[in-house]
Design an enzyme around this catalytic site. Structure first.
Site, PDB file in Angstrom:
ATOM      1  N   ASP A 192       0.854  -1.187   0.000  1.00 21.44           N
ATOM      2  CA  ASP A 192       0.000   0.000   0.000  1.00 21.44           C
ATOM      3  C   ASP A 192       0.892   1.240   0.000  1.00 21.44           C
ATOM      4  OD1 ASP A 192      -2.138   1.679   0.118  1.00 21.44           O
ATOM      5  OD2 ASP A 192      -2.746   1.161   2.166  1.00 21.44           O
ATOM      6  N   GLU A 226      -2.341   0.162  -4.587  1.00 20.70           N
ATOM      7  CA  GLU A 226      -2.523  -0.934  -3.642  1.00 20.70           C
ATOM      8  C   GLU A 226      -2.650  -2.248  -4.402  1.00 20.70           C
ATOM      9  OE1 GLU A 226      -5.718  -1.840  -0.024  1.00 20.70           O
ATOM     10  OE2 GLU A 226      -6.041  -0.188  -1.419  1.00 20.70           O
TER      11      GLU A 226
END
Length: 353
Positions: A10, A106
């Site tokens: 992320d 992500e």
């Protein structure tokens, strides 16, 4: 069965990080990426300096400026973010082809069969973080775990610019202490219902049988039981097939009533038709749906099986959706659920063999 090794990557405040990288004078100051307050814009993301003032994504730009008068808001540069995302995915592919993007910033990676670093998922995650930092000059956080549910939680554990590992022998104790609000799919309504049942964390959930949870929560009860025991068998899927196609617009001035909303439908429908035409032969259109976001940021989505995709059908759906709030509207969206023709073709081929 081989123990799975899943990494969740992320990027830290991705859009804002790219802006600070490209405009160094923005670094260290409260910064947000989004629309202007004058044009009823919304914050897409912000850096940690802005978050310290309470600024958050999906917040109106006007409210963000009230919280942080020194906030700098810059327009999104989607091509720059897409290019950075492509560079990051090029790094991912050096370790595995099993990559499931969740958004530009992500992704899940399944490195169970990766040969790098003698198969160490932790060292692979460390190397990915090092390379992204060196090549793109931004930071990413990573979580390593035996499944997707835990890897995603782990990546958030030491944000920003952190790495957290949950080994198979740590799963039992780690999950037991997790609050139910951390479970995938548990929103405020479900969390409140669990709370009324005296269930606050996963240890409490483990005290209930699977059957009891199914009685309370339907099919989601079985999912709750599995997550409370650290079980998540969902594979990392690198198939980018679409579930729907849609178009939406945020208006400079609130649409005061249903009549004003209905006037906007033909233009939205024309744009939607153009997008669907580009997918002809790949998908079969299914249920139409509408999305309405009211002036107070509450929103509703309504879809209907068997309904047509003509203007009249969307008008009926919009009227029903508007009635749920009956307030001025800031955003309208329409779309269609999609059925993948390629998947159907693959099934036919399978059964014909």
């Amino acid at each position: 069965m081989t123990q799975r090794k899943i990494i969740h990557i992320d990027c830290d405040c991705f859009y804002a990080a790219i802006e600070m990288r490209d405009e160094p004078e923005l670094a260290g100051k409260p910064l947000a990426v989004g629309g202007s307050a004058e044009r009823r814009g919304v914050i897409a993301t912000c850096n940690y300096e802005a978050r310290a003032y309470g600024v958050r994504s999906a917040m109106s730009s006007r409210h963000a400026l009230k919280l942080c008068p020194d906030l700098t808001i810059v327009k999104p540069r989607m091509e720059a973010y897409k290019e950075a995302s492509r560079e990051i995915h090029t790094i991912f592919r050096d370790y595995t082809d099993l990559i499931e993007p969740l958004s530009l910033d992500e992704a899940f990676l399944d490195v169970s069969d990766a040969g790098h670093f003698s198969g160490s998922a932790t060292r692979i995650a460390q190397d990915i973080r090092r390379r992204v930092s060196n090549q793109l000059h931004i930071t990413v956080s990573a979580g390593v775990a035996p499944n997707k549910f835990l890897a995603k939680i782990a990546s958030d554990w030491k944000k920003p610019n952190g790495l957290f590992v949950i080994t198979p022998d740590q799963v039992e104790d780690f999950v037991a202490s997790l609050p139910v609000t951390k479970l995938h799919g548990v929103g405020k309504v479900t969390a409140d219902k669990l709370g009324r049942l005296g269930i606050v964390d996963c240890a409490d959930l483990r005290g209930r049988s699977k059957l009891a949870l199914v009685r309370e929560f339907g099919s989601f009860g079985e999912r709750l039981w599995s997550l409370a025991h650290g079980i998540d068998d969902r594979p990392v899927q690198n198939d980018s097939r679409r579930q729907s196609v849609s178009v939406e617009n945020t208006y400079d001035t609130d649409l005061p009533d249903l009549a004003a909303c209905l006037e906007k439908l033909p233009a939205l429908l024309e744009t939607l038709g153009n997008r669907m035409a580009r997918m002809e032969g790949q998908y079969r259109p299914g249920k139409p749906f509408v999305k309405v976001k009211f002036h107070d940021f509450t929103q509703t989505t309504l879809e209907q099986s068997g309904a047509g995709r003509d203007l009249g059908s969307y008008e009926q759906l919009l009227a029903q959706a508007f009635a749920r709030g009956a307030k001025p509207v800031r955003l309208l969206g329409i779309g269609v659920r999609l059925h993948d023709l390629r998947a159907a073709h693959e099934q036919l081929e399978l059964f014909s063999q």
